[in-house]
Design a protein around this motif. Structure first.
Motif, PDB file in Angstrom:
ATOM      1  N   HIS A  19     119.981  12.048  12.012  1.00  0.00           N
ATOM      2  CA  HIS A  19     119.464  13.388  11.728  1.00  0.00           C
ATOM      3  C   HIS A  19     120.303  14.140  10.696  1.00  0.00           C
ATOM      4  CE1 HIS A  19     122.309  13.561  15.062  1.00  0.00           C
ATOM      5  NE2 HIS A  19     122.653  14.737  14.581  1.00  0.00           N
ATOM      6  N   GLY A  42     107.228  10.238  17.828  1.00  0.00           N
ATOM      7  CA  GLY A  42     107.642  11.257  16.880  1.00  0.00           C
ATOM      8  C   GLY A  42     107.346  12.659  17.369  1.00  0.00           C
ATOM      9  N   ASP A  76     109.569   9.743  12.253  1.00  0.00           N
ATOM     10  CA  ASP A  76     109.545  11.004  11.518  1.00  0.00           C
ATOM     11  C   ASP A  76     110.418  10.959  10.267  1.00  0.00           C
ATOM     12  OD1 ASP A  76     107.920  12.410  13.377  1.00  0.00           O
ATOM     13  OD2 ASP A  76     109.658  12.724  14.665  1.00  0.00           O
ATOM     14  N   GLU A  77     109.998  11.715   9.248  1.00  0.00           N
ATOM     15  CA  GLU A  77     110.848  11.968   8.078  1.00  0.00           C
ATOM     16  C   GLU A  77     112.022  12.851   8.518  1.00  0.00           C
ATOM     17  OE1 GLU A  77     110.496  10.779   5.064  1.00  0.00           O
ATOM     18  OE2 GLU A  77     108.441  10.023   5.040  1.00  0.00           O
ATOM     19  N   HIS A  78     113.019  12.951   7.646  1.00  0.00           N
ATOM     20  CA  HIS A  78     114.288  13.599   7.990  1.00  0.00           C
ATOM     21  C   HIS A  78     114.139  15.003   8.595  1.00  0.00           C
ATOM     22  CE1 HIS A  78     118.510  14.696   7.698  1.00  0.00           C
ATOM     23  NE2 HIS A  78     118.162  15.762   7.009  1.00  0.00           N
ATOM     24  N   LEU A  81     112.344  15.068  11.887  1.00  0.00           N
ATOM     25  CA  LEU A  81     113.234  14.492  12.902  1.00  0.00           C
ATOM     26  C   LEU A  81     114.228  15.538  13.409  1.00  0.00           C
ATOM     27  CD1 LEU A  81     113.937  11.537  14.067  1.00  0.00           C
ATOM     28  CD2 LEU A  81     115.916  11.714  12.559  1.00  0.00           C
ATOM     29  N   SER A  96     115.959   8.075  11.892  1.00  0.00           N
ATOM     30  CA  SER A  96     114.675   8.230  11.189  1.00  0.00           C
ATOM     31  C   SER A  96     114.199   6.893  10.637  1.00  0.00           C
ATOM     32  CB  SER A  96     114.856   9.229  10.041  1.00  0.00           C
ATOM     33  OG  SER A  96     113.674   9.365   9.295  1.00  0.00           O
ATOM     34  N   PRO A  98     110.761   6.302   8.925  1.00  0.00           N
ATOM     35  CA  PRO A  98     109.400   6.515   8.413  1.00  0.00           C
ATOM     36  C   PRO A  98     108.811   5.257   7.777  1.00  0.00           C
ATOM     37  CG  PRO A  98     111.006   7.565   6.976  1.00  0.00           C
ATOM     38  CD  PRO A  98     111.758   7.096   8.189  1.00  0.00           C
TER      39      PRO A  98
END
Length: 199
Positions: A19, A42, A76-78, A81, A96, A98
């Motif tokens: 994260h 997610g 999830d994208e950054h 997330l 993460s 994705p």
């Protein structure tokens, strides 16, 4: 789930950004402790929020005193997330993915949700060395472990990996009295550090 991801098997040592954006491996995050690993759909999934909030409120406060780690991997994208982690009150690392590296490697594509293309959610308890102790399939919410299921699994896994689980085990007191602390968690590292300083 890939057929080798069963109790006694070894979970892959995935390397993914956390994260904060730092790439971390599961083995690095686990260290020499048991690890609870969640493979999550997610941030969009209310089931994930429910499970993670329960882990954060019930399990998380105990992990520090129980020498146990928790890690979540989500697609999830950054920034999403980060929002997911904060929204459930988690203090453990979220990784993460994705690009769906884990989904493909473990053959856990949730093909019934083409809009989000998530992983089929799983929760695993891993002994040191990423050795699988237990696996839960959380496609249906009741398939996910409660914090108390995880407590039971962690107790069993810890009993297996800690020679000093029961201090009345024959030979432990004699080893301690002789200065051999290799079977005592935490004390074994102190002894190694002291020996290194003497050299």
């Amino acid at each position: 789930m890939r057929p080798d991801i069963v109790p006694g098997g070894t979970f892959p040592d995935f390397a993914l950004p956390d994260h904060t954006g730092e790439v971390r491996t599961l083995s690095e995050l686990q260290g020499s402790d048991p690890l609870v690993l969640t493979l999550a759909r997610g941030h969009y999934c209310p089931k994930e929020h429910q499970q993670h909030r329960e882990m954060a409120s019930v399990l998380q406060p105990k992990t520090a005193v129980a020498y146990t780690q928790i890690v979540t991997i989500a697609t999830d994208e950054h920034h999403t997330l980060q929002e997911f982690r904060l929204s459930v009150g988690a203090q453990w690392p979220f990784l993460s993915d994705p690009g769906r590296t884990v989904q493909r490697a473990l053959d856990i594509q949730e093909y019934t949700d083409p809009d989000h293309d998530p992983m089929i959610p799983h929760t695993l308890v891993l002994k040191p060395g990423l050795i699988v102790h237990s696996v839960y399939n959380g496609y249906w919410f009741w398939g996910r472990p409660s914090p108390y299921d995880l407590w039971r699994d962690l107790a069993a896994a810890t009993r297996e990996i800690r020679p000093d689980w029961d201090l009345s085990t024959p030979g432990l007191r004699e080893a301690w009295d002789s200065g051999d602390h290799s079977a005592f968690h935490g004390w074994d590292r102190r002894a190694a550090d002291a020996a290194a300083r003497v050299r």
